[in-house]
Design a protein around this motif. Structure first.
Motif, PDB file in Angstrom:
ATOM      1  N   ASP A 131      14.826  -0.228   0.451  1.00 15.03           N
ATOM      2  CA  ASP A 131      13.448  -0.665   0.707  1.00 15.03           C
ATOM      3  C   ASP A 131      13.140  -1.962  -0.032  1.00 15.03           C
TER       4      ASP A 131
ATOM      5  N   ASP B 121       5.096   8.727  -4.405  1.00 17.05           N
ATOM      6  CA  ASP B 121       4.084   8.371  -3.399  1.00 17.05           C
ATOM      7  C   ASP B 121       2.694   8.704  -3.927  1.00 17.05           C
TER       8      ASP B 121
ATOM      9  N   TYR C 275       9.130  -3.866   0.630  1.00 17.27           N
ATOM     10  CA  TYR C 275       9.126  -2.721   1.544  1.00 17.27           C
ATOM     11  C   TYR C 275       7.991  -2.827   2.552  1.00 17.27           C
ATOM     12  N   PHE C 276       6.784  -3.062   2.077  1.00 16.49           N
ATOM     13  CA  PHE C 276       5.629  -3.098   2.982  1.00 16.49           C
ATOM     14  C   PHE C 276       5.743  -4.250   3.980  1.00 16.49           C
TER      15      PHE C 276
ATOM     16  N   ALA D 293       6.301  -2.996   7.847  1.00 20.24           N
ATOM     17  CA  ALA D 293       5.061  -3.101   8.614  1.00 20.24           C
ATOM     18  C   ALA D 293       5.226  -3.942   9.876  1.00 20.24           C
TER      19      ALA D 293
ATOM     20  N   ARG E 179       1.489   1.885  10.192  1.00 21.59           N
ATOM     21  CA  ARG E 179       1.822   0.473   9.973  1.00 21.59           C
ATOM     22  C   ARG E 179       0.625  -0.308   9.442  1.00 21.59           C
TER      23      ARG E 179
ATOM     24  N   GLN F 153       0.350   0.395   5.830  1.00 21.50           N
ATOM     25  CA  GLN F 153       1.396  -0.302   5.075  1.00 21.50           C
ATOM     26  C   GLN F 153       1.083  -1.790   4.936  1.00 21.50           C
ATOM     27  N   ARG F 154       0.556  -2.401   5.995  1.00 19.67           N
ATOM     28  CA  ARG F 154       0.188  -3.815   5.903  1.00 19.67           C
ATOM     29  C   ARG F 154      -0.900  -4.031   4.857  1.00 19.67           C
TER      30      ARG F 154
ATOM     31  N   GLN G  21      -1.496  -2.156   2.201  1.00 18.60           N
ATOM     32  CA  GLN G  21      -0.899  -1.999   0.875  1.00 18.60           C
ATOM     33  C   GLN G  21      -0.084  -3.233   0.492  1.00 18.60           C
ATOM     34  N   GLY G  22       0.657  -3.768   1.458  1.00 18.15           N
ATOM     35  CA  GLY G  22       1.450  -4.955   1.183  1.00 18.15           C
ATOM     36  C   GLY G  22       0.592  -6.137   0.791  1.00 18.15           C
TER      37      GLY G  22
END
Length: 315
Positions: free
Chosen positions: A155, A201, A274-275, A279, A291, A294-295, A297-298
């Motif tokens: 990741d 997590d 990873y993100f 994503a 997704r 995740q975007r 968070q990124g």
């Protein structure tokens, strides 16, 4: 606020054989079931009550919906079964696995997810719980877990893949600093070395606050052994995601004063890798909202890392 939220299957929609297997574990028919929010599993997540008054938490998923989800449930069964009795986690009451459907039957925890944006008292209670988990005595089952850095190695290599496969939608700041991000993330595996229990997590939807204010940590498919501080750092990502004005750097200084800044940078860069990488992929089957989460968070991780590097360059 960016809450983790997926698409659930209701208890009544589970195959009769799965419901019967759960009732065999509980020793009485289920007469009431309430679907729980939060998380991204495409399966069920229900608080149930039986005819004899027993309560439990049940979650089940089918490989025909998402091929990876039953694997995660099987991992969680093994990890939860290995937990010592005084760990702040739900107890495993039983399970069912017919090769397609996998179900966990867990003790029902009287509690709720933390308030978002985060409240100071609940955040402190979660910090205490995560510190306690990191120090959990290792049973034979827990001692056999893989290493945290090893588990995240692929990741965290996302920036390298993005160097080889340019993405026109990549965050402009990340695109300008891609080589530095890749070099920094490459140190994350070593930074996460250790022998403490890591949840992997830590975020609001995987935490329950009891009426007395104590915290129970749920959803354990990603458990590893490594640097226990990783969960507290990951939680701060969740704090900043849900409150852009939160002083995550101040919390970091209080929570992890002995963790080298370079190690923090390495792990943040790894999470960003990873993100950013995952994503850009299509939504997984049965998981239409993951997704976007995740975007989000990124983006939070990159802004945090950008601030840290900017401050350091002007120091």
């Amino acid at each position: 606020m960016a809450e983790a939220s997926g698409v659930r299957v209701a208890w009544a929609d589970l195959p009769r054989t799965v419901r019967a297997a759960v009732e065999d574990v509980l020793g009485s028919p289920v007469v009431a079931a309430v679907t729980q929010p939060g998380g991204f599993s495409p399966g069920s997540a229900d608080r149930v009550r039986t005819a004899d008054g027993r309560r439990a938490f049940v979650k089940a998923v089918a490989g025909s919906t998402n091929v990876h989800s039953p694997i995660l449930h099987r991992r969680e069964i093994a990890v939860t079964a290995a937990m010592p009795p005084d760990a702040p986690v739900p107890r495993l009451l039983g399970s069912h696995d017919d090769g397609d459907w996998v179900a966990l039957v867990l003790s029902d925890v009287e509690g709720r997810h933390p308030h978002l944006p985060w409240r100071a008292d609940e955040l402190e209670a979660v910090r205490v719980a995560l510190e306690a988990l990191a120090a959990t005595p290792l049973t034979d089952g827990l001692a056999a877990l893989s290493g945290t850095g090893e588990g995240f190695a692929d990741d965290f290599a996302g920036w390298r893949r993005l160097c080889d496969e340019p993405d026109p939608g990549l965050d402009p700041w990340a695109a300008r600093h891609l080589d530095r991000l890749a070099e920094t993330a490459a140190r994350a595996e070593a930074a996460l070395g250790g022998d403490e229990l890591v949840h992997g997590d830590a975020r609001a939807d995987n935490l329950l606050v009891r009426p007395d204010g104590s915290v129970v940590v749920v959803d354990w498919p990603w458990a590893t052994l490594g640097a226990g501080w990783f969960d507290r750092l990951a939680l701060l990502v969740n704090v900043g995601l849900n409150d852009p004005d939160a002083d995550v750097e101040g919390l970091l200084a209080r929570w992890l004063p002995h963790v080298p800044a370079d190690d923090v940078d390495a792990v943040l860069a790894g999470l960003g890798a990873y993100f950013a990488d995952v994503a850009r992929r299509p939504d997984p089957p049965g998981l239409p909202t993951v997704r976007a989460f995740q975007r989000a968070q990124g983006a939070m991780v990159l802004r945090w890392l950008e601030r840290r590097w900017s401050i350091r360059s002007h120091a």
